[in-house]
Design a protein around this motif. Structure first.
Motif, PDB file in Angstrom:
ATOM      1  N   THR A  66      31.007  49.133  73.657  1.00  0.00           N
ATOM      2  CA  THR A  66      31.329  49.492  74.858  1.00  0.00           C
ATOM      3  C   THR A  66      30.168  50.125  75.695  1.00  0.00           C
ATOM      4  N   PHE A  67      30.104  49.979  77.077  1.00  0.00           N
ATOM      5  CA  PHE A  67      29.114  50.493  77.952  1.00  0.00           C
ATOM      6  C   PHE A  67      29.079  52.228  77.695  1.00  0.00           C
ATOM      7  N   ASP A  68      30.218  52.633  77.764  1.00  0.00           N
ATOM      8  CA  ASP A  68      30.070  54.235  77.566  1.00  0.00           C
ATOM      9  C   ASP A  68      29.516  54.667  76.213  1.00  0.00           C
ATOM     10  N   GLY A  69      30.299  54.102  75.258  1.00  0.00           N
ATOM     11  CA  GLY A  69      29.790  54.296  73.833  1.00  0.00           C
ATOM     12  C   GLY A  69      28.404  53.959  73.608  1.00  0.00           C
ATOM     13  N   GLU A  70      27.824  52.825  73.896  1.00  0.00           N
ATOM     14  CA  GLU A  70      26.425  52.691  73.617  1.00  0.00           C
ATOM     15  C   GLU A  70      25.569  53.693  74.669  1.00  0.00           C
ATOM     16  N   ARG A  71      25.981  53.855  75.984  1.00  0.00           N
ATOM     17  CA  ARG A  71      25.162  54.928  76.585  1.00  0.00           C
ATOM     18  C   ARG A  71      25.106  56.233  76.366  1.00  0.00           C
ATOM     19  N   CYS A  72      26.165  56.695  75.674  1.00  0.00           N
ATOM     20  CA  CYS A  72      26.433  58.105  75.090  1.00  0.00           C
ATOM     21  C   CYS A  72      25.394  58.185  73.840  1.00  0.00           C
ATOM     22  N   LEU A  73      25.366  57.081  72.926  1.00  0.00           N
ATOM     23  CA  LEU A  73      24.631  56.999  71.802  1.00  0.00           C
ATOM     24  C   LEU A  73      23.265  57.179  72.114  1.00  0.00           C
ATOM     25  N   TYR A  74      22.807  56.226  73.036  1.00  0.00           N
ATOM     26  CA  TYR A  74      21.347  56.114  73.236  1.00  0.00           C
ATOM     27  C   TYR A  74      20.866  57.302  73.994  1.00  0.00           C
TER      28      TYR A  74
END
Length: 470
Positions: A66-74
């Motif tokens: 998801t947008f939030d998940g990938e953004r936090c991960l990166y």
């Protein structure tokens, strides 16, 4: 403003302040700023590992792909944070409320507050409450009304009854959860079969079958987040506490009230109606009732006509409103109709029941429209419902063109300005700041940006017109 404070605290890594804002001020953990960023994103970006773990444990969303998940991960600054994000398990607001309710029930079992029966199993004593056992198990309901009726101590001498397994069984009856060493699982299965707890028996068998060949030391059973069985069972005690004249809409009950001996120990008299209740629940869930019942701060010392129970007359509450208090205290839930929400909210505040106040806030949120939003906002401010207050200001940001023409909104802005001690011309006004924040947070497209600019212009014109340019 609480929302801005939350973002700032997450960038700083101030766990204590974030905990206060989420738990005391009820700020939404997944709120977004005008850059579409969440508190979790800033905590990850700034490398605050402890804060990331706290936010995840309190409902911050970061699903994979998801947008939030990938953004936090990166954006994460360390591998430890990335591992925590990958191990993410969603925690919902309802789950957190259930967790608090679980803690209350566990304390009730472990501390034996106002217990009315004790079981002695091979020398080990367990204090318990007849009402809870009867509501959760037809076997216990039958035994407590026949063989064990009137006994304050029940001695269980059968050699196959293991005290550890019996303690685990009580834990399940009180909380819906169970933790037991694998060496005692067979004893738990035997007790579950004897007590006709088929749900527990099935859970034990499924848990063992799901991990063949795995070396386990402790077997743990937790109900799914959506499971309401515990809540529904304990709501039966509220059904039984209701005066017979008020039971008309209950329908068919699993335990008819005249067939379940709930064993009440206190009577609350409300406008001539007698509610036959349990001190353990009211004292355990409310400091107000603990002071009223345990510290002898009694409003009435009379005896109830029903069963000779000590009666306490409650003032300034109607039977209809107290019924919602009753169901919340026993089952942690009640459906508060919007038209009754303000009355229930006032009583919940008096009785020190913050969870019930939040349920009232959710109900009041259904009333939001152009005519009611200022009134609901005032109620939210008065009773400290930060999340409802935020919902109101977010709604105000969307309909600001119409609100600026309403006298009650203009008066609310004036009152907010006057409440800022020693306010200078350039000082901010909390209500205006909140509305501005949400105007910016709504921006997702160029068209939305133009709309936000127009709304902001309308708000600025109002401030100039009433002499509050800031």
């Amino acid at each position: 403003m609480d929302t801005c404070d939350l973002f700032s605290s997450c960038r700083k890594g101030d766990v204590g302040r974030v905990r206060y804002l989420l738990e005391q001020r009820d700020v939404e953990v997944n709120v977004r700023d005008k850059w579409d960023s969440t508190p979790l994103y800033y905590a990850c970006l700034c490398g605050h590992e402890e804060l990331v773990l706290y936010l995840l444990a309190n409902g911050a969303r970061c699903e994979a792909n998801t947008f939030d998940g990938e953004r936090c991960l990166y954006g994460a600054q360390s591998d430890t944070i990335r591992r925590a994000l990958r191990d993410y398990r969603q925690v919902t607001a309802s789950f957190r409320r259930r967790d608090l309710y679980y803690s209350f029930l566990l304390r009730l079992l472990e501390q034996g507050l106002h217990s009315d029966v004790a079981f002695v199993v091979h020398g080990r004593s367990f204090r318990a409450h007849r009402g809870i056992l009867g509501a959760r198990s037809t076997y216990f309901a039958h035994m407590l009304d026949t063989k064990w009726k009137g006994k304050s101590v029940v001695v269980l001498r059968h050699p196959l009854i293991n005290p550890v397994a019996f303690g685990a069984l009580l834990q399940y009856l009180y909380t819906g959860c169970l933790d037991v060493g694998v060496e005692h699982v067979s004893d738990c299965e035997r007790l579950a079969r004897q007590c006709q707890l088929w749900g527990l028996l099935g859970g034990l068998e499924a848990k063992l079958a799901s991990k063949p060949g795995v070396c386990m030391k402790v077997l743990t059973i937790e109900p799914p987040q959506a499971d309401c069985q515990l809540r529904e069972d304990l709501a039966l005690l509220a059904d039984c506490a209701l005066p017979s004249e008020l039971r008309g809409d209950l329908g068919e009950l699993p335990f008819p009230c005249d067939g379940l001996s709930s064993c009440p120990d206190v009577c609350f008299r409300v406008d001539g109606y007698d509610f036959l209740c349990h001190k353990a629940f009211f004292c355990g869930r409310s400091e107000y009732f603990r002071a009223l019942l345990d510290d002898h701060f009694q409003e009435s010392g009379q005896l109830a006509a029903s069963g000779g129970l000590p009666a306490v007359a409650l003032q300034s509450v109607s039977p209809e409103v107290f019924t919602h208090v009753l169901y919340y205290v026993y089952s942690n839930h009640t459906e508060v109709p919007p038209e009754l929400a303000c009355d229930v909210l006032s009583v919940a505040d008096m009785y020190l029941l913050p969870g019930l106040k939040q349920l009232c806030g959710r109900s009041l949120a259904q009333l939001l429209d152009e005519d009611s939003v200022v009134g609901v906002w005032r109620v939210a401010k008065l009773f400290g419902l930060a999340r409802l207050e935020d919902q109101c200001t977010k709604y105000m940001a969307r309909v600001i063109e119409k609100l600026v023409q309403q006298e009650d909104f203009v008066e609310a802005v004036r009152e907010e300005a006057a409440a800022v001690a020693g306010r200078q011309e350039t000082d901010s006004i909390p209500l205006v700041d909140d509305i501005r924040f949400h105007m910016g947070s709504l921006v997702q497209t160029r068209h939305a940006m133009e709309q936000a600019a127009q709304r902001l212009h309308v708000l600025e014109e109002l401030l100039v017109a009433i002499g509050l340019d800031c």
